[in-house]
Design a protein around this motif. Structure first.
Motif: not given
Ligand SMILES: CC(C)(COP(=O)(O)OP(=O)(O)OC[C@H]1O[C@@H](n2cnc3c(N)ncnc32)[C@H](O)[C@@H]1OP(=O)(O)O)[C@@H](O)C(=O)NCCC(=O)NCCS
Length: 414
Positions: A106-112, A114-121, A329-337
């Motif tokens: 569910l989280m996979r489908a929902q976040l995908d 959200v992204r396709s709707r252009g909602e940044p958050v 500052v330069v941030l190195d961001v990890r995002d596994d999902f």
């Protein structure tokens, strides 16, 4: 034991019919309720059907719905502006199918989505705080509970309230409150815009089964120089023992568009006769009563989690907010999902962009979410081992960039 076979069998898709929404609202099982026609009729007034993802055990149309996850289309105030945000809600999986990867799907489908709707958050209130970090959510807003004896409610020093309070009926509240809320909302990171339907069917709904033994919802407004500058929503819990009033005022929301009006509406709430206590939750951590009360310790302030945030599009989310005066500052961001967010991001008052080269700090996207609204500082996150400093002094720069002049506040659970 979760097996690969059940994972393969689970399919997730957006609801197309109200009957699917009713079955996907598996969370109601845990509330001891059900999605009957009255629930559906009410929900569909403020919820978009296609924003509910249903999890099927098997392939539709023969499969059974065993869980679901929904989202509201919100606008979230952030430092210096606002972003479109998915307000994640009614997440639940039936007990017959728990721990088999249904939530994960569910989280996979929902976040995908959200992204396709252009909602940044995306944002949510978590029933259990350990569930969502694996999907990149981080605690972004804390709240305070308060339980204050009326006899301990004096302010320090002399206090002259401003304006005139007036109790209003629901219809007038619907007309007057949104404008005040909106003025406060635009100044306060963490607050969410409310539609007229939200006001009518959520915030001011006052369902009898939600009164918890208290009276009907009361709406009071504070008028200052012909303008409504504050309001409060509260419930009286009347009780007498041994001839003395020992009931309470339950404050559901008190909002002021100016500091003076906020102080005065709270004085009103603390002075209601025939009550022994004043109780509230989800107050901002920098709430004015912490410094205004003569004896703040008597308010028994207790910290709790409120809003979790997920930066779905790190570049767009970071670009939308303002920053304090400090070197970049330069941030190195990890995002596994959400791997599209991974990499190095330069943050400065002159903008945000993806860069190559060395990073000053390394952190997980969930930690970045804790910094995002100013709810946690870079120093405190670094002390907790959540941020790795690769360039000396970079924590201090990040702290100054992300710091805000007020604590974020999310007054309402959704
Ligand atoms: C919480 C709930 C949604 C989990 O659903 P699920 O389908 O059993 O979860 P999954 O099998 O997909 O588990 C996904 C991951 O979350 C973890 N997880 C699941 N439930 C958890 C919980 N209650 N607390 C902490 N972690 C949990 C799993 O261990 C798994 O971790 P992994 O990927 O690192 O192995 C479900 O148990 C439920 O509906 N609970 C009651 C209602 C509720 O709490 N809803 C959330 C409202 S905010």
């Amino acid at each position: 034991m979760p097996s690969d076979s059940i994972k393969r069998r689970v399919t997730v898709k957006p609801c197309e019919h109200p009957s699917e929404l009713a079955r996907a609202a598996a969370i109601l099982h845990y509330f001891g309720g059900e999605a009957d026609q009255a629930w559906l009729d009410r929900w569909l007034r403020f919820f978009e059907l296609e924003r509910m993802h249903a999890a099927y055990d098997g392939s539709p149309p023969d499969a059974a719905i065993v869980g679901g996850a929904g989202a509201f289309s919100f606008e979230l105030t952030i430092p210096g502006g606002a972003v479109r945000a998915a307000g994640v809600t009614v997440v639940g999986v039936l007990p017959t199918h728990r721990r088999r990867g249904v939530l994960h799907a569910l989280m996979r489908a929902q976040l995908d989505d959200v992204r396709s709707r252009g909602e940044p958050v995306a944002c949510l209130w978590a029933s259990e705080e350990t569930i969502y970090v694996r999907y990149g959510y981080g605690l972004a807003v804390s709240g305070l509970e308060m339980s204050l004896a009326r006899g301990d409610s004096a302010f320090r020093g002399r206090f002259e309230p401003i304006g005139q309070t007036r109790l209003v009926a629901r219809g007038e509240a619907l007309a007057l409150l949104p404008e005040v809320y909106d003025r406060a909302r635009r100044q306060t990171p963490g607050m969410l815009a409310r539609s007229p339907a939200w006001w009518e069917h959520r915030r001011l709904a006052d369902l009898p089964e939600r009164r918890g033994g208290g009276g009907p919802l009361q709406h009071v407004v504070l008028e200052v120089d012909g303008q409504i500058d504050a309001y409060a929503l509260y419930r009286m819990h009347f009780k007498i023992e041994h001839g003395s009033p020992c009931g309470k005022v339950e404050v559901l929301e008190a909002v002021g568009a100016t500091p003076e009006a906020t102080r005065s509406i709270w004085r009103y709430l603390l002075d209601i006769d025939w009550t022994a206590r004043i109780e509230a939750a989800a107050l901002p951590t920098d709430h004015v009563l912490r410094t205004l009360l003569a004896s703040p310790r008597r308010a028994g302030f207790r910290l709790h989690d409120t809003l979790f945030v997920r930066l779905v599009d790190v570049g767009a989310a970071l670009s939308a907010r303002s920053y304090g005066a400090a070197e970049s500052v330069v941030l190195d961001v990890r995002d596994d999902f959400c791997e599209h967010n991974r990499g190095r991001w330069r943050i400065g008052t002159d903008g945000v962009r993806r860069v190559d080269g060395d990073a000053d700090l390394a952190l997980d996207v969930s930690t970045l979410a804790s910094l995002y609204l100013g709810g946690f500082g870079a120093f405190e996150l670094a002390r907790a081992g959540q941020i790795e400093e690769r360039t000396e002094g970079a924590i201090a720069r990040a702290d100054a960039l992300f710091r805000t002049d007020r604590a974020p506040w999310c007054p309402e659970i959704f």
